[in-house]
Design a protein around this motif. Structure first.
Motif, PDB file in Angstrom:
ATOM      1  N   GLY A  45      -4.021  -5.855 -14.877  1.00  0.00           N
ATOM      2  CA  GLY A  45      -3.190  -5.192 -14.234  1.00  0.00           C
ATOM      3  C   GLY A  45      -3.515  -3.992 -13.202  1.00  0.00           C
ATOM      4  N   GLU A  46      -4.913  -3.870 -13.084  1.00  0.00           N
ATOM      5  CA  GLU A  46      -5.225  -2.659 -12.049  1.00  0.00           C
ATOM      6  C   GLU A  46      -6.681  -3.233 -11.684  1.00  0.00           C
ATOM      7  OE1 GLU A  46      -6.379   0.596 -14.688  1.00  0.00           O
ATOM      8  OE2 GLU A  46      -8.144  -0.445 -15.395  1.00  0.00           O
ATOM      9  N   GLY A  47      -7.122  -2.357 -10.488  1.00  0.00           N
ATOM     10  CA  GLY A  47      -8.213  -2.600  -9.707  1.00  0.00           C
ATOM     11  C   GLY A  47      -8.217  -2.580  -8.162  1.00  0.00           C
ATOM     12  N   PRO A  48      -9.231  -2.794  -7.559  1.00  0.00           N
ATOM     13  CA  PRO A  48      -9.382  -2.397  -6.220  1.00  0.00           C
ATOM     14  C   PRO A  48      -8.070  -3.167  -5.187  1.00  0.00           C
ATOM     15  CG  PRO A  48     -11.118  -3.642  -6.859  1.00  0.00           C
ATOM     16  CD  PRO A  48     -10.382  -3.365  -8.001  1.00  0.00           C
ATOM     17  N   SER A  49      -8.200  -4.376  -5.498  1.00  0.00           N
ATOM     18  CA  SER A  49      -7.374  -5.232  -4.666  1.00  0.00           C
ATOM     19  C   SER A  49      -5.856  -4.685  -4.716  1.00  0.00           C
ATOM     20  CB  SER A  49      -7.310  -6.947  -4.837  1.00  0.00           C
ATOM     21  OG  SER A  49      -8.428  -7.350  -4.448  1.00  0.00           O
ATOM     22  N   ARG A  50      -5.429  -4.694  -6.013  1.00  0.00           N
ATOM     23  CA  ARG A  50      -4.073  -4.018  -6.200  1.00  0.00           C
ATOM     24  C   ARG A  50      -3.747  -2.603  -5.487  1.00  0.00           C
ATOM     25  NH1 ARG A  50      -0.277  -5.220 -10.785  1.00  0.00           N
ATOM     26  NH2 ARG A  50      -1.728  -6.974 -11.096  1.00  0.00           N
ATOM     27  N   ASP A  51      -4.815  -1.701  -5.888  1.00  0.00           N
ATOM     28  CA  ASP A  51      -4.654  -0.397  -5.250  1.00  0.00           C
ATOM     29  C   ASP A  51      -4.768  -0.412  -3.958  1.00  0.00           C
ATOM     30  OD1 ASP A  51      -4.729   0.763  -7.890  1.00  0.00           O
ATOM     31  OD2 ASP A  51      -6.567   1.764  -7.445  1.00  0.00           O
ATOM     32  N   ARG A  55      -1.446   0.906  -1.963  1.00  0.00           N
ATOM     33  CA  ARG A  55      -1.459   2.166  -1.276  1.00  0.00           C
ATOM     34  C   ARG A  55      -1.530   2.037   0.163  1.00  0.00           C
ATOM     35  NH1 ARG A  55      -5.656   4.935  -5.634  1.00  0.00           N
ATOM     36  NH2 ARG A  55      -4.135   4.659  -7.176  1.00  0.00           N
ATOM     37  N   HIS A  56      -1.562   0.807   0.593  1.00  0.00           N
ATOM     38  CA  HIS A  56      -1.796   0.435   1.868  1.00  0.00           C
ATOM     39  C   HIS A  56      -2.942   1.085   2.708  1.00  0.00           C
ATOM     40  CE1 HIS A  56       2.319  -1.388   2.312  1.00  0.00           C
ATOM     41  NE2 HIS A  56       2.312  -0.515   1.374  1.00  0.00           N
ATOM     42  N   GLY A  57      -4.349   1.200   1.804  1.00  0.00           N
ATOM     43  CA  GLY A  57      -5.282   1.835   2.652  1.00  0.00           C
ATOM     44  C   GLY A  57      -6.458   1.365   1.733  1.00  0.00           C
ATOM     45  N   ALA A  86     -15.429  -2.610  -2.692  1.00  0.00           N
ATOM     46  CA  ALA A  86     -14.493  -2.067  -1.585  1.00  0.00           C
ATOM     47  C   ALA A  86     -13.345  -2.937  -1.497  1.00  0.00           C
ATOM     48  CB  ALA A  86     -15.218  -1.713  -0.477  1.00  0.00           C
ATOM     49  N   ALA A  87     -12.143  -2.482  -1.154  1.00  0.00           N
ATOM     50  CA  ALA A  87     -10.933  -3.318  -0.584  1.00  0.00           C
ATOM     51  C   ALA A  87     -10.175  -2.918   0.312  1.00  0.00           C
ATOM     52  CB  ALA A  87     -10.196  -3.572  -2.096  1.00  0.00           C
ATOM     53  N   ALA A  88      -9.769  -3.802   1.165  1.00  0.00           N
ATOM     54  CA  ALA A  88      -8.927  -3.087   2.428  1.00  0.00           C
ATOM     55  C   ALA A  88      -7.445  -3.933   2.159  1.00  0.00           C
ATOM     56  CB  ALA A  88      -9.610  -3.521   3.607  1.00  0.00           C
ATOM     57  N   PRO A  89      -6.542  -3.250   2.751  1.00  0.00           N
ATOM     58  CA  PRO A  89      -5.197  -3.925   2.610  1.00  0.00           C
ATOM     59  C   PRO A  89      -5.109  -4.854   3.875  1.00  0.00           C
ATOM     60  CG  PRO A  89      -4.855  -1.563   3.546  1.00  0.00           C
ATOM     61  CD  PRO A  89      -6.424  -1.933   3.124  1.00  0.00           C
ATOM     62  N   LEU A  90      -4.026  -5.771   3.584  1.00  0.00           N
ATOM     63  CA  LEU A  90      -3.827  -6.897   4.726  1.00  0.00           C
ATOM     64  C   LEU A  90      -2.555  -6.563   5.002  1.00  0.00           C
ATOM     65  CD1 LEU A  90      -5.384 -10.039   3.198  1.00  0.00           C
ATOM     66  CD2 LEU A  90      -6.307  -8.635   4.925  1.00  0.00           C
ATOM     67  N   ASP A  91      -2.065  -6.240   6.257  1.00  0.00           N
ATOM     68  CA  ASP A  91      -0.671  -5.993   6.741  1.00  0.00           C
ATOM     69  C   ASP A  91      -0.664  -5.972   8.338  1.00  0.00           C
ATOM     70  OD1 ASP A  91      -1.172  -3.653   8.007  1.00  0.00           O
ATOM     71  OD2 ASP A  91      -1.081  -2.541   6.220  1.00  0.00           O
ATOM     72  N   THR A  92       0.454  -6.411   8.907  1.00  0.00           N
ATOM     73  CA  THR A  92       0.490  -6.662  10.122  1.00  0.00           C
ATOM     74  C   THR A  92       0.904  -5.407  10.800  1.00  0.00           C
ATOM     75  OG1 THR A  92       2.997  -6.929   9.969  1.00  0.00           O
ATOM     76  CG2 THR A  92       1.747  -8.822   9.814  1.00  0.00           C
ATOM     77  N   GLY A  93       1.230  -4.278  10.434  1.00  0.00           N
ATOM     78  CA  GLY A  93       1.576  -3.113  11.102  1.00  0.00           C
ATOM     79  C   GLY A  93       3.043  -2.972  11.500  1.00  0.00           C
TER      80      GLY A  93
END
Length: 160
Positions: A45-51, A55-57, A86-93
Protein backbone atom coordinates in the motif's frame (compact mmCIF):
# COMPACT_ATOMS: atom_id res chain seq x y z
CA UNK A 1 8.11 -1.95 -21.43
CA UNK A 2 11.74 -3.04 -21.81
CA UNK A 3 12.09 -0.35 -24.48
CA UNK A 4 10.61 2.23 -22.11
CA UNK A 5 13.08 1.21 -19.40
CA UNK A 6 15.95 1.47 -21.88
CA UNK A 7 14.76 4.87 -23.15
CA UNK A 8 14.68 6.09 -19.54
CA UNK A 9 18.17 4.76 -18.95
CA UNK A 10 16.91 2.30 -16.35
CA UNK A 11 17.24 -1.41 -15.70
CA UNK A 12 13.48 -1.93 -15.49
CA UNK A 13 10.20 -0.03 -15.62
CA UNK A 14 6.56 -0.39 -14.70
CA UNK A 15 3.50 1.50 -15.91
CA UNK A 16 0.55 1.57 -13.50
CA UNK A 17 -2.95 2.79 -14.35
CA UNK A 18 -5.24 3.83 -11.48
CA UNK A 19 -8.90 4.73 -11.02
CA UNK A 20 -10.29 7.95 -9.52
CA UNK A 21 -9.53 6.66 -5.99
CA UNK A 22 -5.94 5.77 -7.00
CA UNK A 23 -6.71 2.04 -6.91
CA UNK A 24 -4.50 0.02 -9.23
CA UNK A 25 -6.36 -1.05 -12.39
CA UNK A 26 -3.67 -2.33 -14.73
CA UNK A 27 0.08 -2.86 -14.80
CA UNK A 28 2.58 -3.27 -17.62
CA UNK A 29 6.17 -4.12 -16.69
CA UNK A 30 9.51 -4.70 -18.33
CA UNK A 31 10.22 -7.94 -16.50
CA UNK A 32 10.58 -9.81 -13.25
CA UNK A 33 12.29 -7.05 -11.23
CA UNK A 34 9.72 -4.36 -12.10
CA UNK A 35 6.84 -6.81 -11.59
CA UNK A 36 8.15 -7.84 -8.15
CA UNK A 37 8.67 -4.21 -7.08
CA UNK A 38 5.17 -3.23 -8.20
CA UNK A 39 3.60 -6.28 -6.57
CA UNK A 40 5.24 -5.25 -3.28
CA UNK A 41 3.93 -1.70 -3.69
CA UNK A 42 0.41 -2.97 -4.37
CA UNK A 43 0.37 -5.42 -1.45
CA UNK A 44 2.02 -3.05 1.05
CA UNK A 45 0.00 0.00 0.00
CA UNK A 46 2.90 2.42 -0.44
CA UNK A 47 5.69 3.18 -2.86
CA UNK A 48 6.90 5.40 -5.68
CA UNK A 49 4.12 4.82 -8.24
CA UNK A 50 1.41 5.40 -5.67
CA UNK A 51 3.12 8.58 -4.40
CA UNK A 52 3.64 9.97 -7.92
CA UNK A 53 -0.01 9.35 -8.85
CA UNK A 54 -1.37 10.70 -5.55
CA UNK A 55 0.87 13.77 -5.37
CA UNK A 56 0.78 14.55 -9.10
CA UNK A 57 4.53 14.96 -9.12
CA UNK A 58 7.74 13.03 -9.68
CA UNK A 59 9.21 11.02 -6.81
CA UNK A 60 12.58 9.42 -6.38
CA UNK A 61 14.89 7.89 -3.84
CA UNK A 62 18.23 6.09 -3.72
CA UNK A 63 19.94 3.80 -1.24
CA UNK A 64 18.87 4.23 2.37
CA UNK A 65 16.39 6.95 1.36
CA UNK A 66 14.20 4.23 -0.19
CA UNK A 67 13.85 2.56 3.21
CA UNK A 68 13.38 5.90 5.00
CA UNK A 69 10.70 7.09 2.57
CA UNK A 70 8.62 3.90 2.41
CA UNK A 71 8.78 2.11 5.77
CA UNK A 72 7.09 -1.10 4.58
CA UNK A 73 7.81 -1.17 0.86
CA UNK A 74 11.32 0.27 1.03
CA UNK A 75 13.06 -2.61 2.80
CA UNK A 76 11.27 -5.15 0.62
CA UNK A 77 12.22 -3.33 -2.59
CA UNK A 78 15.86 -2.92 -1.59
CA UNK A 79 15.93 -6.64 -0.73
CA UNK A 80 15.27 -7.20 -4.46
CA UNK A 81 18.55 -5.41 -5.18
CA UNK A 82 16.94 -2.13 -6.21
CA UNK A 83 19.17 0.76 -5.16
CA UNK A 84 17.32 3.61 -6.88
CA UNK A 85 13.81 4.36 -8.06
CA UNK A 86 12.07 7.27 -9.78
CA UNK A 87 8.40 7.64 -10.69
CA UNK A 88 6.49 10.25 -12.67
CA UNK A 89 2.72 10.76 -12.75
CA UNK A 90 0.64 10.25 -15.88
CA UNK A 91 -1.96 12.92 -16.47
CA UNK A 92 -3.38 14.90 -19.35
CA UNK A 93 -3.14 18.28 -17.68
CA UNK A 94 -6.79 18.73 -18.70
CA UNK A 95 -8.14 17.49 -15.37
CA UNK A 96 -7.05 17.43 -11.77
CA UNK A 97 -7.03 13.63 -11.82
CA UNK A 98 -3.94 11.54 -12.41
CA UNK A 99 -4.52 8.24 -14.23
CA UNK A 100 -1.31 6.45 -13.29
CA UNK A 101 2.46 6.53 -13.00
CA UNK A 102 5.60 5.35 -14.71
CA UNK A 103 8.32 4.06 -12.39
CA UNK A 104 11.90 3.17 -13.32
CA UNK A 105 14.30 1.21 -11.20
CA UNK A 106 18.08 1.49 -10.86
CA UNK A 107 20.67 3.42 -12.92
CA UNK A 108 20.25 6.93 -14.34
CA UNK A 109 16.99 7.68 -12.55
CA UNK A 110 17.94 11.35 -12.27
CA UNK A 111 17.83 11.58 -16.07
CA UNK A 112 14.39 9.99 -16.08
CA UNK A 113 13.14 12.46 -13.48
CA UNK A 114 14.54 15.46 -15.39
CA UNK A 115 13.08 14.05 -18.61
CA UNK A 116 9.63 13.86 -17.00
CA UNK A 117 9.87 17.37 -15.48
CA UNK A 118 11.17 19.08 -18.60
CA UNK A 119 9.28 17.00 -21.14
CA UNK A 120 12.37 16.04 -23.12
CA UNK A 121 14.10 12.82 -24.13
CA UNK A 122 16.52 11.18 -21.72
CA UNK A 123 19.53 12.22 -23.82
CA UNK A 124 18.37 15.84 -23.50
CA UNK A 125 17.95 15.38 -19.75
CA UNK A 126 21.49 14.00 -19.51
CA UNK A 127 22.74 17.07 -21.39
CA UNK A 128 20.94 19.33 -18.88
CA UNK A 129 22.50 17.42 -15.99
CA UNK A 130 25.97 17.68 -17.54
CA UNK A 131 25.48 21.42 -18.12
CA UNK A 132 24.45 21.94 -14.50
CA UNK A 133 27.46 19.94 -13.25
CA UNK A 134 29.75 22.07 -15.42
CA UNK A 135 28.17 25.40 -14.46
CA UNK A 136 28.21 24.63 -10.74
CA UNK A 137 31.57 22.89 -10.74
CA UNK A 138 30.21 20.14 -8.53
CA UNK A 139 30.55 16.35 -8.62
CA UNK A 140 27.94 14.65 -10.78
CA UNK A 141 27.06 12.27 -7.92
CA UNK A 142 26.09 15.20 -5.67
CA UNK A 143 23.87 16.74 -8.33
CA UNK A 144 22.21 13.42 -9.16
CA UNK A 145 21.52 12.76 -5.45
CA UNK A 146 19.92 16.21 -5.13
CA UNK A 147 17.68 15.57 -8.16
CA UNK A 148 16.60 12.11 -7.04
CA UNK A 149 15.99 13.29 -3.46
CA UNK A 150 13.78 16.10 -4.80
CA UNK A 151 16.07 18.84 -3.46
CA UNK A 152 16.77 20.14 -6.98
CA UNK A 153 14.42 20.23 -9.92
CA UNK A 154 15.74 21.12 -13.36
CA UNK A 155 13.20 22.83 -15.61
CA UNK A 156 13.45 24.28 -19.12
CA UNK A 157 14.03 27.69 -17.48
CA UNK A 158 16.64 26.48 -14.96
CA UNK A 159 16.59 25.07 -11.44
CA UNK A 160 13.72 25.46 -9.04
Amino acid sequence: MAGVAEACGAKSAVLVLVDARNKQLAVADSGELARAAQDLEFVLGEGPSRDAATRHGPVGATGDAIVARWASCGPAVTALGIRAVAAAPLDTGASARCFGALAVFDPRQAAGMVSAHVGCRVDGALALIRARVFSRGMPVEALVRAIVAGDLTLTPKGPS
